[in-house]
Design a protein around this motif. Sequence first.
Motif, mmCIF file in Angstrom:
data_model
loop_
_atom_site.group_PDB
_atom_site.id
_atom_site.type_symbol
_atom_site.label_atom_id
_atom_site.label_comp_id
_atom_site.label_asym_id
_atom_site.label_seq_id
_atom_site.Cartn_x
_atom_site.Cartn_y
_atom_site.Cartn_z
ATOM 1 N N ALA A 1 7.347 10.069 1.010
ATOM 2 C CA ALA A 1 8.402 9.325 1.718
ATOM 3 C C ALA A 1 7.925 8.649 3.000
ATOM 4 O O ALA A 1 8.441 7.594 3.379
ATOM 5 C CB ALA A 1 9.573 10.250 2.029
ATOM 6 N N LYS A 2 6.954 9.214 3.668
ATOM 7 C CA LYS A 2 6.482 8.637 4.926
ATOM 8 C C LYS A 2 5.902 7.246 4.726
ATOM 9 O O LYS A 2 5.978 6.388 5.609
ATOM 10 C CB LYS A 2 5.437 9.555 5.566
ATOM 11 C CG LYS A 2 4.992 9.104 6.956
ATOM 12 C CD LYS A 2 4.045 10.117 7.571
ATOM 13 C CE LYS A 2 3.610 9.669 8.975
ATOM 14 N NZ LYS A 2 2.689 10.666 9.597
ATOM 15 N N HIS A 3 5.332 6.989 3.550
ATOM 16 C CA HIS A 3 4.671 5.710 3.294
ATOM 17 C C HIS A 3 5.351 4.894 2.188
ATOM 18 O O HIS A 3 5.120 3.685 2.082
ATOM 19 C CB HIS A 3 3.207 5.938 2.898
ATOM 20 C CG HIS A 3 2.448 6.763 3.884
ATOM 21 N ND1 HIS A 3 2.072 6.296 5.133
ATOM 22 C CD2 HIS A 3 1.998 8.049 3.813
ATOM 23 C CE1 HIS A 3 1.429 7.240 5.779
ATOM 24 N NE2 HIS A 3 1.357 8.312 5.009
ATOM 25 N N ALA A 4 6.187 5.529 1.378
ATOM 26 C CA ALA A 4 6.791 4.841 0.228
ATOM 27 C C ALA A 4 8.079 4.121 0.611
ATOM 28 O O ALA A 4 8.807 4.545 1.505
ATOM 29 C CB ALA A 4 7.076 5.845 -0.882
ATOM 30 N N PRO B 1 16.889 6.033 7.218
ATOM 31 C CA PRO B 1 15.832 5.806 6.226
ATOM 32 C C PRO B 1 15.653 7.005 5.302
ATOM 33 O O PRO B 1 16.096 8.115 5.593
ATOM 34 C CB PRO B 1 14.579 5.600 7.099
ATOM 35 C CG PRO B 1 15.078 5.322 8.466
ATOM 36 C CD PRO B 1 16.370 6.051 8.595
ATOM 37 N N CYS B 2 14.979 6.784 4.185
ATOM 38 C CA CYS B 2 14.671 7.849 3.240
ATOM 39 C C CYS B 2 13.674 8.829 3.858
ATOM 40 O O CYS B 2 12.857 8.455 4.700
ATOM 41 C CB CYS B 2 14.069 7.271 1.959
ATOM 42 S SG CYS B 2 15.043 5.951 1.218
ATOM 43 N N GLY B 3 13.732 10.067 3.405
ATOM 44 C CA GLY B 3 12.794 11.075 3.875
ATOM 45 C C GLY B 3 12.382 11.989 2.742
ATOM 46 O O GLY B 3 12.770 11.794 1.580
ATOM 47 N N THR B 4 11.639 13.025 3.052
ATOM 48 C CA THR B 4 11.188 13.967 2.030
ATOM 49 C C THR B 4 12.341 14.807 1.496
ATOM 50 O O THR B 4 12.283 15.318 0.386
ATOM 51 C CB THR B 4 10.101 14.892 2.583
ATOM 52 O OG1 THR B 4 10.603 15.558 3.758
ATOM 53 C CG2 THR B 4 8.851 14.097 2.960
ATOM 54 N N LYS B 5 13.414 14.946 2.300
ATOM 55 C CA LYS B 5 14.598 15.691 1.890
ATOM 56 C C LYS B 5 15.722 14.715 1.518
ATOM 57 O O LYS B 5 15.886 13.682 2.173
ATOM 58 C CB LYS B 5 15.073 16.616 3.006
ATOM 59 C CG LYS B 5 14.017 17.595 3.491
ATOM 60 C CD LYS B 5 13.667 18.613 2.425
ATOM 61 C CE LYS B 5 12.687 19.656 2.963
ATOM 62 N NZ LYS B 5 12.298 20.633 1.901
ATOM 63 N N PRO B 6 16.532 15.038 0.510
ATOM 64 C CA PRO B 6 17.615 14.137 0.105
ATOM 65 C C PRO B 6 18.581 13.778 1.229
ATOM 66 O O PRO B 6 19.084 12.649 1.277
ATOM 67 C CB PRO B 6 18.317 14.937 -1.006
ATOM 68 C CG PRO B 6 17.251 15.806 -1.567
ATOM 69 C CD PRO B 6 16.413 16.205 -0.393
ATOM 70 N N ASP B 7 18.850 14.727 2.137
ATOM 71 C CA ASP B 7 19.818 14.471 3.203
ATOM 72 C C ASP B 7 19.251 13.646 4.359
ATOM 73 O O ASP B 7 19.988 13.315 5.298
ATOM 74 C CB ASP B 7 20.355 15.790 3.761
ATOM 75 C CG ASP B 7 21.261 16.509 2.768
ATOM 76 O OD1 ASP B 7 21.727 15.847 1.827
ATOM 77 O OD2 ASP B 7 21.491 17.718 2.941
ATOM 78 N N SER B 8 17.986 13.296 4.302
ATOM 79 C CA SER B 8 17.355 12.546 5.405
ATOM 80 C C SER B 8 18.032 11.202 5.656
ATOM 81 O O SER B 8 18.017 10.689 6.780
ATOM 82 C CB SER B 8 15.874 12.305 5.107
ATOM 83 O OG SER B 8 15.168 13.516 4.984
ATOM 84 N N SER B 9 18.641 10.618 4.620
ATOM 85 C CA SER B 9 19.215 9.276 4.725
ATOM 86 C C SER B 9 20.579 9.239 5.411
ATOM 87 O O SER B 9 21.171 8.167 5.560
ATOM 88 C CB SER B 9 19.330 8.647 3.335
ATOM 89 O OG SER B 9 19.991 9.532 2.449
ATOM 90 N N CYS C 1 16.183 7.407 -3.327
ATOM 91 C CA CYS C 1 16.502 6.666 -2.102
ATOM 92 C C CYS C 1 15.555 5.480 -1.968
ATOM 93 O O CYS C 1 14.370 5.572 -2.318
ATOM 94 C CB CYS C 1 16.374 7.595 -0.890
ATOM 95 S SG CYS C 1 16.786 6.839 0.703
ATOM 96 N N VAL C 2 16.088 4.367 -1.447
ATOM 97 C CA VAL C 2 15.300 3.146 -1.247
ATOM 98 C C VAL C 2 15.499 2.655 0.181
ATOM 99 O O VAL C 2 16.633 2.460 0.624
ATOM 100 C CB VAL C 2 15.754 2.028 -2.215
ATOM 101 C CG1 VAL C 2 14.816 0.828 -2.104
ATOM 102 C CG2 VAL C 2 15.809 2.524 -3.647
ATOM 103 N N ASN C 3 14.421 2.462 0.918
ATOM 104 C CA ASN C 3 14.509 1.896 2.255
ATOM 105 C C ASN C 3 14.790 0.406 2.159
ATOM 106 O O ASN C 3 14.118 -0.314 1.415
ATOM 107 C CB ASN C 3 13.207 2.104 3.025
ATOM 108 C CG ASN C 3 13.000 3.562 3.427
ATOM 109 O OD1 ASN C 3 13.922 4.213 3.910
ATOM 110 N ND2 ASN C 3 11.799 4.067 3.213
ATOM 111 N N VAL C 4 15.798 -0.056 2.905
ATOM 112 C CA VAL C 4 16.161 -1.483 2.904
ATOM 113 C C VAL C 4 16.392 -1.933 4.356
ATOM 114 O O VAL C 4 17.225 -1.349 5.042
ATOM 115 C CB VAL C 4 17.432 -1.747 2.086
ATOM 116 C CG1 VAL C 4 17.725 -3.255 2.050
ATOM 117 C CG2 VAL C 4 17.295 -1.194 0.665
#
Length: 210
Positions: free
Chosen positions: A44-47, A117-125, A204-207
Amino acid sequence: MSLVKAVTAAVAMGASMAIATPAAAAPPHPFVFVHDRFQPASEAKHAGAVTYDKSLVPTSASVFIAEARLSGKGMENHHEGGEGHGQYKMHKGTFVFISVRGLAADHHFGIHVHTKPCGTKPDSSGPHYQNKQDPKQPSTNSKYANPHNEVWLDVTTKSNGKGWAKSWVKWNFRPDEARSVVIHQHATGTTSGKAGQAGARVACVNVPFK
């Protein structure tokens, strides 16, 4: 041609240019296009796009998201020959389009714009983005959790795992408060007490929304 059809045509044109190479791009304002392939959540840090449930959203799946934003400001029109001019009144609003491929077949996904933003955990967004914010979070009040106050993009995939959806709302995102699109496990609820709920966050998708 209706406003939504016109914006859809513009988005489709952008999609045809971006779809060839999965990557994030930021064409000139007021359009945003993101095309990416899902990566494991650990990346998630780079994707740009991550999956939390590979049975529903495998790493072979891809996503395309586009935003078209209309500010509502008028546009001056000068007539040929310089004789006279007029002012066009433009609608204010935001159009968001999503297209997915390679997801679980024949499945209804709840999809919404989120605040972080998206993260390694689902709730990060974080929670859903809301034009008028519900003072009680998580928001399940249909007065706030509805497709006019939020951006809902529910998709039912076909047997080949493809699907698409669009949303038009009569407002613009606040700067830096809409950061991602989250794909949920099932269809979005609409009844009070369950409004906006769609089960587990499966991807999750960062936009970089405008």
